[in-house]
Write a protein that holds these residues in place. Structure first.
Motif, PDB file in Angstrom:
ATOM      1  N   ALA A  55       0.890  -1.119   0.036  1.00  0.00           N
ATOM      2  CA  ALA A  55      -0.032  -0.054   0.047  1.00  0.00           C
ATOM      3  C   ALA A  55       0.930   1.153   0.105  1.00  0.00           C
ATOM      4  CB  ALA A  55      -0.868   0.078   0.992  1.00  0.00           C
ATOM      5  N   ASN A  56       2.033   0.961   0.761  1.00  0.00           N
ATOM      6  CA  ASN A  56       2.802   2.558   0.841  1.00  0.00           C
ATOM      7  C   ASN A  56       3.422   2.635  -0.572  1.00  0.00           C
ATOM      8  OD1 ASN A  56       4.419   2.549   4.083  1.00  0.00           O
ATOM      9  ND2 ASN A  56       2.324   2.647   3.447  1.00  0.00           N
ATOM     10  N   VAL A  57       3.777   1.294  -1.174  1.00  0.00           N
ATOM     11  CA  VAL A  57       4.582   1.716  -2.714  1.00  0.00           C
ATOM     12  C   VAL A  57       3.581   2.029  -3.626  1.00  0.00           C
ATOM     13  CG1 VAL A  57       5.260   0.155  -4.533  1.00  0.00           C
ATOM     14  CG2 VAL A  57       6.023  -0.334  -2.133  1.00  0.00           C
ATOM     15  N   ILE A  58       2.240   1.753  -3.414  1.00  0.00           N
ATOM     16  CA  ILE A  58       1.120   2.434  -4.397  1.00  0.00           C
ATOM     17  C   ILE A  58       1.031   4.045  -4.084  1.00  0.00           C
ATOM     18  CG2 ILE A  58      -1.218   2.477  -5.000  1.00  0.00           C
ATOM     19  CD1 ILE A  58      -0.884  -0.790  -4.545  1.00  0.00           C
ATOM     20  N   GLY A 275      16.456  -2.525   1.757  1.00  0.00           N
ATOM     21  CA  GLY A 275      15.067  -3.117   2.242  1.00  0.00           C
ATOM     22  C   GLY A 275      14.796  -4.472   2.581  1.00  0.00           C
ATOM     23  N   ILE A 276      15.394  -5.475   1.718  1.00  0.00           N
ATOM     24  CA  ILE A 276      15.430  -6.436   1.930  1.00  0.00           C
ATOM     25  C   ILE A 276      15.963  -7.180   3.373  1.00  0.00           C
ATOM     26  CG2 ILE A 276      16.143  -9.191   1.304  1.00  0.00           C
ATOM     27  CD1 ILE A 276      16.187  -8.041  -1.669  1.00  0.00           C
ATOM     28  N   GLN A 401      10.867  -0.097  -0.020  1.00  0.00           N
ATOM     29  CA  GLN A 401       9.507  -0.759   0.201  1.00  0.00           C
ATOM     30  C   GLN A 401       9.367  -1.827  -0.358  1.00  0.00           C
ATOM     31  OE1 GLN A 401       9.308   1.095   3.495  1.00  0.00           O
ATOM     32  NE2 GLN A 401       7.172   0.475   2.869  1.00  0.00           N
ATOM     33  N   LEU A 402       9.684  -1.838  -1.567  1.00  0.00           N
ATOM     34  CA  LEU A 402       9.571  -2.919  -2.735  1.00  0.00           C
ATOM     35  C   LEU A 402      10.505  -4.067  -2.184  1.00  0.00           C
ATOM     36  CD1 LEU A 402       9.338  -1.634  -6.426  1.00  0.00           C
ATOM     37  CD2 LEU A 402       7.676  -2.797  -5.228  1.00  0.00           C
ATOM     38  N   GLY A 403      11.757  -3.661  -1.816  1.00  0.00           N
ATOM     39  CA  GLY A 403      12.554  -4.671  -1.453  1.00  0.00           C
ATOM     40  C   GLY A 403      11.978  -5.567   0.008  1.00  0.00           C
ATOM     41  N   SER A 513      13.287  10.784   4.585  1.00  0.00           N
ATOM     42  CA  SER A 513      13.149   9.959   5.699  1.00  0.00           C
ATOM     43  C   SER A 513      13.493   8.322   5.169  1.00  0.00           C
ATOM     44  CB  SER A 513      11.748   9.895   6.143  1.00  0.00           C
ATOM     45  OG  SER A 513      10.701   9.527   5.177  1.00  0.00           O
ATOM     46  N   ASP A 514      13.058   7.450   6.127  1.00  0.00           N
ATOM     47  CA  ASP A 514      13.426   5.969   5.904  1.00  0.00           C
ATOM     48  C   ASP A 514      12.365   5.339   4.937  1.00  0.00           C
ATOM     49  OD1 ASP A 514      14.838   3.772   6.627  1.00  0.00           O
ATOM     50  OD2 ASP A 514      13.093   2.957   7.601  1.00  0.00           O
ATOM     51  N   HIS A 515      11.297   6.080   4.539  1.00  0.00           N
ATOM     52  CA  HIS A 515      10.427   5.572   3.508  1.00  0.00           C
ATOM     53  C   HIS A 515      11.132   5.852   2.254  1.00  0.00           C
ATOM     54  CE1 HIS A 515       7.003   3.809   5.039  1.00  0.00           C
ATOM     55  NE2 HIS A 515       6.101   4.831   4.904  1.00  0.00           N
TER      56      HIS A 515
END
Length: 515
Positions: A55-58, A275-276, A401-403, A513-515
């Motif tokens: 949801a964040n990625v979108i 991210g992974i 986020q994807l990772g 930020s971390d996002h």
């Protein structure tokens, strides 16, 4: 705005951002409780984490458009209300997939809280104090995901897991009311561009179907199942179409043209790997601690606390080093080495490993994140023109986020395969001719007979207990393999830094930020 109102608004928006970020990690220590309470497997329950990340990625790429189109005040308050209502519904969920749905909607609401909060904080500080704004927001944002597991562990153990969502309700109400009276529109308004709905749809379809294939493929025997085949085809077509469309459309939701910058492209790959490591480590560690080592949720949360405290110090050090002219590449290399060492040490733990050993090892994970968070973004935007910096930073953050979402799916599938493999290997050594096995079984049987259980029943229970031991050991070994795999990804990605050794210095005052 009076000084008091200004300080109150700064506190409010930082609190809202911290609330959103806490929810990215607070559920991790409660996964075992959720899966047991909702009657689902751990693999299915991991969708509670990945649905939020998807949801964040979108939503993150279209936050700027929605802010301009709906008005910053309306969009921000609306997002807080959506986040708060969905927090209530998450706590009320009666089955896993209802919970996953509301976690997805919660992620849509949370997408605005970080970027808009950051913009408001910077707006409330004069230009000469932008460094103070960066430090204040950076520390606040970093606290969220680091204290999330500790807070989640205490709440899960002392109350119940739905309360990890309920605690958002009073904070959300207070933040919405405060912003209703204090938040205004930005002093400089920008014209809303047409939104790339086609790009958003292709991205959402491509990511969600690929995520489903990664999550469910192993359970459904991969391409022996029709819907896995169809979802794979849809994912390939949608993501290919997404790339072609974004390169063609005048105002793309994700400006892939900025990837012409070699520095940004490499930074995006490194951010994906980060991210992974970031998401999978905070997923695996609580599972191992609770399911295999017998730790309580609060004990599990406390494992991460020392590292979280040191990470805040590390974050300030990395920021100071960047300001003093230390190349971002050097700091990133240190961060990667910390993550490699963390994964290597975690791959050595046993069922008898004490909490102190895991706590010490987790410190290197936290320091790795501290040395990667800001420098990676600084590297990503270092070669971009000023007009491309926002798109470059947004793309880089989306890769993290994807990772994270793909990483959890990857580890779930990989650990499932490795568990079966290790179980087969262990069972080949459990034979009647193995003296250690015979001694272990005789000991179990004798112990059961002492408690009044008949010989036949005692033998059956002894075999079951031995099998449980095999399952536990093979599961641990699969998770250790997972840490080694993640560490290998970091090792393979590290040489990419050699291609950006001469990267330009970061744009002053830009802290993402971390996002």
């Amino acid at each position: 705005m009076s000084p008091l109102k200004r300080q109150l608004l700064i506190f409010t928006v930082i609190l809202a951002a911290v609330m959103e970020l806490i929810d990215t990690s607070i559920v991790n220590v409660a996964l075992s409780y959720m899966s047991g309470n909702l009657g689902s497997t751990l693999e299915d329950t991991s969708w509670v984490i990945t649905s939020y990340a998807i949801a964040n990625v979108i939503i993150i790429p279209i936050t700027s458009f929605l802010t301009t189109k709906l008005g910053r005040r309306n969009y921000y308050i609306g997002s807080i209300i959506l986040f708060t209502i969905c927090s209530l519904m998450c706590g009320q969920a009666s089955n896993l997939w209802v919970l996953v749905l509301f976690r997805f909607l919660q992620g849509l609401g949370g997408g605005a809280l970080l970027s808009v909060s950051q913009a408001v904080v910077f707006e409330l500080f004069p230009k000469e104090k932008q460094g103070v704004a960066s430090a204040l927001f950076g520390i606040g944002v970093f606290i969220g995901p680091t204290i999330g597991p500790t807070l989640g562990g205490i709440i899960t153990e002392d109350i119940s897991w739905p309360w990890i969502f309920y605690i958002n309700i009073p904070i959300g109400i207070a933040a919405a009311v405060s912003c209703y009276y204090l938040l205004t529109e930005p002093p400089i308004k920008t014209e809303a561009k047409s939104i790339d709905w086609t790009g958003i749809a292709l991205l959402a379809i491509g990511v969600s179907t690929l995520q489903t294939v990664l999550e469910r493929g192993e359970t459904e025997d991969w391409f022996e199942t029709n819907y896995i085949i169809w979802f794979t085809v849809i994912a390939i077509v949608a993501l290919t179409a997404f790339v072609l469309w974004e390169l063609k459309v005048p105002h793309p939701v994700v400006n892939l043209r900025v990837l012409k910058s070699k520095t940004l492209s490499i930074a995006a790959i490194l951010t994906f790997v980060t991210g992974i490591g970031m998401f999978t480590s905070v997923f695996l560690t609580p599972v191992i601690a609770q399911r295999l080592l017998g730790f309580t949720p609060s004990q599990t949360g406390l494992l991460l606390l020392p590292g979280a405290i040191l990470a805040i110090v590390g974050l300030m050090i990395s920021g100071k080093l960047l300001q003093n002219g230390v190349p971002a590449v050097a700091i990133i290399a240190v961060g990667f080495l910390c993550f490699i060492y963390f994964n290597w040490r975690m791959a050595q733990i046993t069922l008898e490993s004490p909490a102190s050993e895991i706590t010490y090892t987790l410190i290197f994970r936290a320091l790795g994140l501290a040395f990667l968070t800001v420098p990676l973004t600084a590297l990503a935007i270092s070669s971009l023109a000023a007009k491309d910096v926002p798109q470059g930073a947004a793309l880089n953050n989306m890769m993290r986020q994807l990772g994270g979402s793909f990483g959890i799916s990857l580890i779930n599938t990989y650990s499932f395969q490795r568990t079966a493999s290790h179980r087969t290997d262990l069972l080949t050594h459990i034979t009647e001719g193995n003296a250690l096995v015979t001694a272990r079984l005789n000991g179990y049987v004798a112990n059961f007979q002492k408690h009044g259980i008949g010989l036949l029943d005692a033998k059956a229970k002894a075999m079951k207990l031995l099998d449980m031991g095999v399952v536990k050991q093979s599961t641990l070994m699969s998770y250790l393999d997972s840490y080694m795999l993640i560490g290998l990804l970091f090792v393979l990605a590290l040489p990419l830094l050699l291609f950006v050794l001469k990267a330009k210095k970061p744009v002053p005052g830009v802290i993402i930020s971390d996002h």
